[in-house]
Scaffold this active site. Sequence first.
Site, mmCIF file in Angstrom:
data_model
loop_
_atom_site.group_PDB
_atom_site.id
_atom_site.type_symbol
_atom_site.label_atom_id
_atom_site.label_comp_id
_atom_site.label_asym_id
_atom_site.label_seq_id
_atom_site.Cartn_x
_atom_site.Cartn_y
_atom_site.Cartn_z
ATOM 1 N N LYS A 69 7.901 0.661 0.581
ATOM 2 C CA LYS A 69 6.593 0.646 1.228
ATOM 3 C C LYS A 69 5.459 1.159 0.339
ATOM 4 O O LYS A 69 4.333 0.655 0.420
ATOM 5 C CB LYS A 69 6.630 1.446 2.530
ATOM 6 N N ASP A 106 2.638 -0.745 11.225
ATOM 7 C CA ASP A 106 3.406 0.295 11.912
ATOM 8 C C ASP A 106 2.570 0.994 12.971
ATOM 9 O O ASP A 106 3.041 1.257 14.084
ATOM 10 C CB ASP A 106 3.906 1.333 10.897
#
Length: 284
Positions: A69, A106
Amino acid sequence: MSRKYALAGVMGYPVMHSLSPLMHGHWMEQQGIEGAYLFLEIPPDQLEPALRGLHPLGFAGVNVTIPHKQRAMELVDELDPVAAKIGAVSCIVVRKDGTLFGTNNDWRGFLSNLRASAPEWRGDAGPAVVIGGGGGARAICHALMQENVPQIRLVNRSRARAEDVAHALGGPITVLDWEQRHTALQGAATVVNTTSCGMVAQPELDLSLEHLDPNAVVADIVYTPLVTGIVQAARARGNTAVGGLGMLMHQGPAAWQSWFDLTPEITPELRHRMERSLGGDPGL
């Protein structure tokens, strides 16, 4: 492959545990489109060539998970300002010219799941306590700030990492020492675990709910197991508690909109299929 063949995947290392292919495969059936969503297990030292290979292979985009990420932020051609602020990329869009756009869904998934599972929840109802100091904590703190949470009490074993989060995001974040985690719950309206504690093969989160208000909402971003220790403990004392599976499901539609210009539906059937794949069906 024809031009209309939809191709996407999840890129991580390891990645075979991910439920994303089940979810996205379900949506491809739902939308009646021909395509595939693949496991892409990519070692860290192969991330750059893997990303650059997406366009010639015909991918519309990929989801990005641990441990890629943060590194993916440095490799995309354009970075969404929110992803830059959070410090992590969770979704990459492959544009027609081959350039890569990185974003983070997210925080959207967390908020949508919270609204769906706890309709009574309001960000401005009072302070929030966030446990953790990693990428998950950054995304959750950003999400809570979008909902006008008046104060975020950030608690992590490493105070320095928590301070980094507070510095990066700004806003009403107060960093507390790990020893203060129990009393930090006093007067809080929202509590979120963003650590891996409570996950399968990990120790339970050491957090007493003694000081928690009966009306407070508790959330955990972990979804294996479906009901973590903190979710179980909160429900046992009468608090509304939300598991992490919904966060995974609710971040998917934003990715689909970016990749395919379609918005799939999060249905009870999808949730049931995902719960069943995890070996349970608790209904939440």
